[in-house]
Design an enzyme around this catalytic site. Sequence first.
Site, short mmCIF file in Angstrom:
data_model
loop_
_atom_site.label_atom_id
_atom_site.label_comp_id
_atom_site.label_asym_id
_atom_site.label_seq_id
_atom_site.Cartn_x
_atom_site.Cartn_y
_atom_site.Cartn_z
N PHE A 1 -19.33 -31.72 -5.73
CA PHE A 1 -20.53 -32.76 -4.58
C PHE A 1 -21.24 -34.00 -5.49
CE2 PHE A 1 -23.22 -34.06 -1.41
CZ PHE A 1 -21.78 -34.04 0.10
N ASP B 1 -24.73 -23.74 -6.72
CA ASP B 1 -24.45 -24.64 -5.05
C ASP B 1 -23.57 -23.94 -4.04
OD1 ASP B 1 -24.78 -25.71 -2.83
OD2 ASP B 1 -23.50 -27.73 -3.59
N TYR C 1 -27.20 -26.20 7.46
CA TYR C 1 -26.64 -27.17 8.16
C TYR C 1 -25.23 -26.72 8.51
CZ TYR C 1 -26.67 -30.63 4.88
OH TYR C 1 -26.73 -31.45 3.99
N LYS C 2 -24.63 -26.32 7.80
CA LYS C 2 -23.25 -26.24 7.70
C LYS C 2 -22.50 -24.96 8.91
CE LYS C 2 -22.48 -28.90 3.35
NZ LYS C 2 -21.86 -30.12 4.48
N ARG D 1 -9.83 -33.07 6.19
CA ARG D 1 -10.63 -31.54 6.36
C ARG D 1 -10.66 -31.29 6.96
NH1 ARG D 1 -16.01 -31.29 2.41
NH2 ARG D 1 -16.95 -32.48 4.44
#
Lengths: 420, 420
Positions: B128, B205, B230-231, B380
Amino acid sequence: MTSGITRAAAEELDAADALAGFRERFVVDDPELIYLDGNSLGRLPAATPDRLREVIEDGWGAGLVRSWQGWIDWGARLGDRLAAHVLGARPGEVVLSDSTSVNLYKLAGAALDAAPGRGTVLIDAEDFPTNRYVLQGLAGQRGLRLRRLASDPDGGLDLDLLRSALDGDVALVVLSLVSYRSGALLDMAEVNELARAAGARVLWDLSHAAGAVPVDLTATGAELAVGCTYKYLNGGPGSPAFLYVRRELQAGLRQPVWGWFGQREQFRMGPDYDPVPGIERFLVSTPPLLSLAAVDPALTLVEEAGVARIRAKGLQLGRLADELADAWLRPLGFRRASPREPQRRGCHVSMYHPDAWRICQTLAADAKVVCDYRVPDRLRIGPSPLYTRFTEVWDALDRIRAVTADRTYTSRSADLARVT
Amino acid sequence: MTSGITRAAAEELDAADALAGFRERFVVDDPELIYLDGNSLGRLPAATPDRLREVIEDGWGAGLVRSWQGWIDWGARLGDRLAAHVLGARPGEVVLSDSTSVNLYKLAGAALDAAPGRGTVLIDAEDFPTNRYVLQGLAGQRGLRLRRLASDPDGGLDLDLLRSALDGDVALVVLSLVSYRSGALLDMAEVNELARAAGARVLWDLSHAAGAVPVDLTATGAELAVGCTYKYLNGGPGSPAFLYVRRELQAGLRQPVWGWFGQREQFRMGPDYDPVPGIERFLVSTPPLLSLAAVDPALTLVEEAGVARIRAKGLQLGRLADELADAWLRPLGFRRASPREPQRRGCHVSMYHPDAWRICQTLAADAKVVCDYRVPDRLRIGPSPLYTRFTEVWDALDRIRAVTADRTYTSRSADLARVT
C-alpha cells in the site's frame, strides 16, 4: 467581604452583551453548573448532535464508501474557513489533520530539515509539555541544541530574552501565542520580526488563542503554526488539529511523515513519494471523519459571532474576574498567576493558592463550578465568551470565595488524581 | 451463460449461515444495494448512532471536560479487547491511536533507532502506498538503504525472495499480512521466523487482515504491528488505528514523536520527556474521541461473532465468488488478480479487466453494486462476512456479467476521477 461590583452590575453586563444570544446555540444541560473550562474542552454546540447523526446515518450508513467523494477534502475546506475567519490566513494555507502534537512534529521537522546550517532550537521552558517533548525528541534525533528560554511563569516570555537568544545558529523558535497556564499573550508581529531578522523561523502553537483572540498570520508575517480545535472552537473532544504553512514556503518544505494523503495524484499510487505542491503535502492519512465533522457546526458559531466580538467580551469577562479576585480572593491567600492586564492575556486567567487542587475538587463536587487545576498550585479559570455569562463569573468567584473562606475543601484528598 | 451454482444454491448457503443474524445488527439502508467494499469502509453497526449520541450528549454535552476521566484510557481498553479477540495478543500490548500511517511511522522509527548497526529496510514493492512512502521517508532521513522486494502483484511475496534478501544488514521488514490489491495472505509465523533468524524485525500492517482472518501475534512471534479499524472492524470512516508492540520489547523502544500521552505521570508535566514503560509510550496526544467511541460498538459485533466463524464464512464467500467468476466473467475478458485458493487470501478478491474503471462506475451508478477499483485495471470485491449474503455475491457477479456482456459501460468516461 464585598466587591465594588454587585451582582446587579453583572446582570447589566449580561443584558448589554451582544453575544448573549449565542448561549442558546450550545447545549447547557445543567443551567446551575458554571463551566469555566472552555479552554480545555469547549461546550457542545446545539447543532452538533443532529449534524453528526446525519454524517453517521446518511454519510456512513447510506452513502458508505461513496461518501468519501465529498469527505476527502473536508479538512482543507474547514481549513480555509479557519483561515478566513479565525487565523487571518489565505485560502490554501490551513488544513485540519492529526493532533496538535503530530502537526507540531511534522512542521518542526520540516523547518529543521530546511535549515541544515543551523544547530539550535529555542523553546519556552514554561510551554505546554507536548511542545517541549516533541522538540526535545526532534533536536535529540538531529543532534541539535535545545535551548529552553526561562520565561516568566506568570507574565510570559520576555522579548529581550528572546532577542538575546536569537543568534545566527537558531533554526527554529517554538512558542505558544497564549500560554496554557498563565494565559500570557505574546506579540506575534514582534516575535516574527525578531526571528526574521535573525534568519530563524517561528512555529506558533495557537491552541489557546484560536477563537479567543484575534490572530492575523498574514499581516504579522507568520510562517508556521499549529493549534487545536476543541478549546475555544468547540470542535469536540480530541477533534482534529489545524496546521498553517505560509503559501510561499509550502513547496520548499517537506515534512517527515510521508503519507498517501500528501501524494500527488493520490489514487495513482505511484512507486515514489512525490508530494503535492500545496498545503496537502502536510497531510498524512485518512482523517477521523466523525471527529472532523463535529468541527463544522462549531466553526459556524465562531464565524457568526466573529473573533473581534468574542475578544471584546473576553476582555470584559477578564476584567470582571480580575476585579472580583482582587476584592474577594486575594485576602484569602490567592495570588495572581497571569499578566495583570486582560489585553496581555488570552481568555483564561490563573491564580495561585497552596490548596488549589483541593479547592478545585471541592468546587466541582459541591459548588457546581468546573474550572481547572495545573500542578502544583494553580487554579485556572477560562470563561469562554460564546456561552459564558457575566453573572456566571460573578457567581463562580463568589463560590470560590465561599469554599475557600469556609475551608470546606480541607476534607478532600490532597493527592493528585491522574486526570486533573 | 450459466454456472454450476444456481441462485437456489446461494440461498441454501444463506439459510445455513451461522452468521446470518449479524446482518440485522448493521444499518442496511437500501436492501437492493449490494455492498462489496467492506474492505475499504465497513458498514455502520446499528448500535453505533445511539452510542455516539450518548457519548456526544451525555459525555461531551453534560459531562464536559470531566468525562475525560473515563475517556482517557479508552484507546488502551479497546486495544486490550482487540488483542484478546482479534489479534491474539496479550493485555497491554495493543492500543488505539492516530492513523495507521502515523503508527507505522512511529513503530518503524522506533525499530530503526534500536538497530543502529544495520542499514537496510525491506519493503514490498506492491505494498500500500503509504507503507512504501513512510519507509522511503524514514530510510532517506536516516541514510538507510530501502530495498523494494519485487513481489508477485497477484500471488504475493515469494518467501524465497524474502529469505535471500534477509542478509545481516537488514534492520526492518515491513509487510502487509493481506495485500490491499491482490488479497494475498502471507504466512506470519514463517516470515517472523525468517526475520528472527536473520536478526531483523518485522513490522506488520494488518489493515486488510484484522477482523477478516485469524491473527495470532503471540504464537507467531510477532513483534510489531499496526492496522486500521474501519475495514472489517467497522469502526467508521477514519476511525483511529491500532498499534501492537510485543510486551518484552516495549521498554527498549522509543518512538520519534514525543507527546504528552506517552509521558510518565502525564499531568505532572515535568521538564523532560520520560515515557511510561508500557504500551502508552507509543501514544502521542489526545485521541479524536468521537471517532474512537465508534470503534466500541463495532468491536462488540466482531467479538460476538468470533474471527474463526468470520473467516469460515469468508472462505465460503470467496469460493462462491471464484466459481462464478470462472464461469461467468473469465469468458468476458476478466483475469484473476489474486491467489487461486481462498485460504491464501484475505477476504477480498481482485480481477483484471481492461475496462475495470468504467465497469466499476457503471456497477455503482446503474446496477446497485458497490465494489472498488485500483489503478490501472483491477476490480476489487470485498464481501465482508458479518453482513454479506451469499445471494448478494451471486447477484453481484450476475450483474457484473450483465454490465460487461452488454457493454453498457462504454458510455462512461474513461478518465479516472480523483477518488475511485
